[in-house]
Design a protein around this motif. Structure first.
Motif, PDB file in Angstrom:
ATOM      1  N   PRO A   6      -2.149  20.802  17.898  1.00 39.62           N
ATOM      2  CA  PRO A   6      -1.217  19.710  17.589  1.00 39.62           C
ATOM      3  C   PRO A   6       0.154  19.963  18.208  1.00 39.62           C
ATOM      4  N   LEU A   7       0.812  18.887  18.564  1.00 41.91           N
ATOM      5  CA  LEU A   7       2.146  19.015  19.154  1.00 41.91           C
ATOM      6  C   LEU A   7       3.156  19.449  18.088  1.00 41.91           C
ATOM      7  N   PRO A   8       4.111  20.266  18.485  1.00 40.13           N
ATOM      8  CA  PRO A   8       5.145  20.671  17.517  1.00 40.13           C
ATOM      9  C   PRO A   8       6.092  19.514  17.241  1.00 40.13           C
ATOM     10  N   THR A  39       8.396  16.750  23.467  1.00 38.94           N
ATOM     11  CA  THR A  39       8.982  15.890  24.491  1.00 38.94           C
ATOM     12  C   THR A  39       8.010  14.776  24.873  1.00 38.94           C
ATOM     13  N   LYS A  40       8.530  13.778  25.545  1.00 40.10           N
ATOM     14  CA  LYS A  40       7.690  12.677  26.017  1.00 40.10           C
ATOM     15  C   LYS A  40       6.640  13.201  26.985  1.00 40.10           C
ATOM     16  N   GLU A  41       7.018  14.162  27.821  1.00 42.09           N
ATOM     17  CA  GLU A  41       6.066  14.724  28.774  1.00 42.09           C
ATOM     18  C   GLU A  41       4.909  15.406  28.050  1.00 42.09           C
ATOM     19  N   LEU A  62      -0.805  15.226  26.335  1.00 42.78           N
ATOM     20  CA  LEU A  62      -1.840  15.225  25.305  1.00 42.78           C
ATOM     21  C   LEU A  62      -2.626  13.918  25.321  1.00 42.78           C
ATOM     22  N   ASP A  63      -1.933  12.791  25.476  1.00 40.39           N
ATOM     23  CA  ASP A  63      -2.616  11.495  25.523  1.00 40.39           C
ATOM     24  C   ASP A  63      -3.553  11.428  26.724  1.00 40.39           C
TER      25      ASP A  63
END
Length: 209
Positions: free
Chosen positions: A52-54, A58-60, A65-66
């Motif tokens: 999972p993202l922290p 960031t958008k990047e 991930l997407d």
């Protein structure tokens, strides 16, 4: 004007005609990798599910991930589509490519290991017998090499050649010595072609060398 089929459609047709069954796992996986590489998502086969993202990603990072999720979904759908119905049912509830691959390896590893053992035993023990047709003997050894390679068991090319030559009778000693001196870059097909010549020509070649 006829429209040429897209390369991806051609590969998809090949995979569809060679759906995954237990004996063809190695060949199926190799063809699948070729197809996914053409679709620019082959890396998915070697990637694990990202964590999972922290907070505050960031958008990047979110875009990365997407993109992974989209590519994983596409690769997963291709994998399921190129399986038999029975295998689809076993894997349709798995959500990642890595999970499906891990399960397939568990299913077929033992079969692949046993097959490698039996084929390699036959290959390494092969010796020609007096009176056997040399071309047929060499051709059989090449077939065994190809079977091992299909199971992702690679034998160094020089070792392949040496093992084939070592399986011949001692009477071929002078031929083998001259082969190493004059045919250092000969392919296995080229080696086989030496024995596909008419018998009189083969004898003449050996006598001349």
């Amino acid at each position: 004007m006829s429209t040429q089929p897209q390369p991806s459609n051609v590969l998809a047709s090949i995979l569809n005609l060679n759906k995954l069954t237990s004996p063809n796992f190695s060949n199926w996986l190799r063809n699948l990798r070729i197809f996914l590489n053409l679709e620019r998502i082959g890396y998915i086969l070697d990637s694990k599910v990202p964590g999972p993202l922290p907070k505050g990603a960031t958008k990047e990072e979110r875009d990365t991930l997407d993109r992974w999720k989209e590519h994983n979904m596409r690769a997963r759908c291709y994998m399921l589509a190129f399986m038999t119905n029975e295998l689809q049912k076993q894997h349709e509830k798995m959500h990642s490519v890595s999970e499906i691959l891990d399960h397939l390896h568990d299913l077929y590893y033992e079969h692949s290991r046993n097959a490698k053992y039996e084929i390699s035993k036959q290959f390494f023990r092969m010796r020609i017998i007096e009176g056997w047709e040399v071309g047929a003997h060499v051709h059989r050894m090449i077939q065994l090499i190809e079977q091992l390679e299909a199971l992702i068991s690679i034998i160094d090319f020089q070792l392949q050649t040496n093992l084939i030559l070592q399986s011949l009778l001692d009477s071929f000693g002078s031929f083998i010595t001259n082969f190493h001196m004059t045919k250092q870059k000969c392919t296995l097909a080229g080696l086989l072609n030496l024995w596909s010549l008419p018998r009189k020509i083969c004898l003449a070649i050996r006598e001349r060398r």
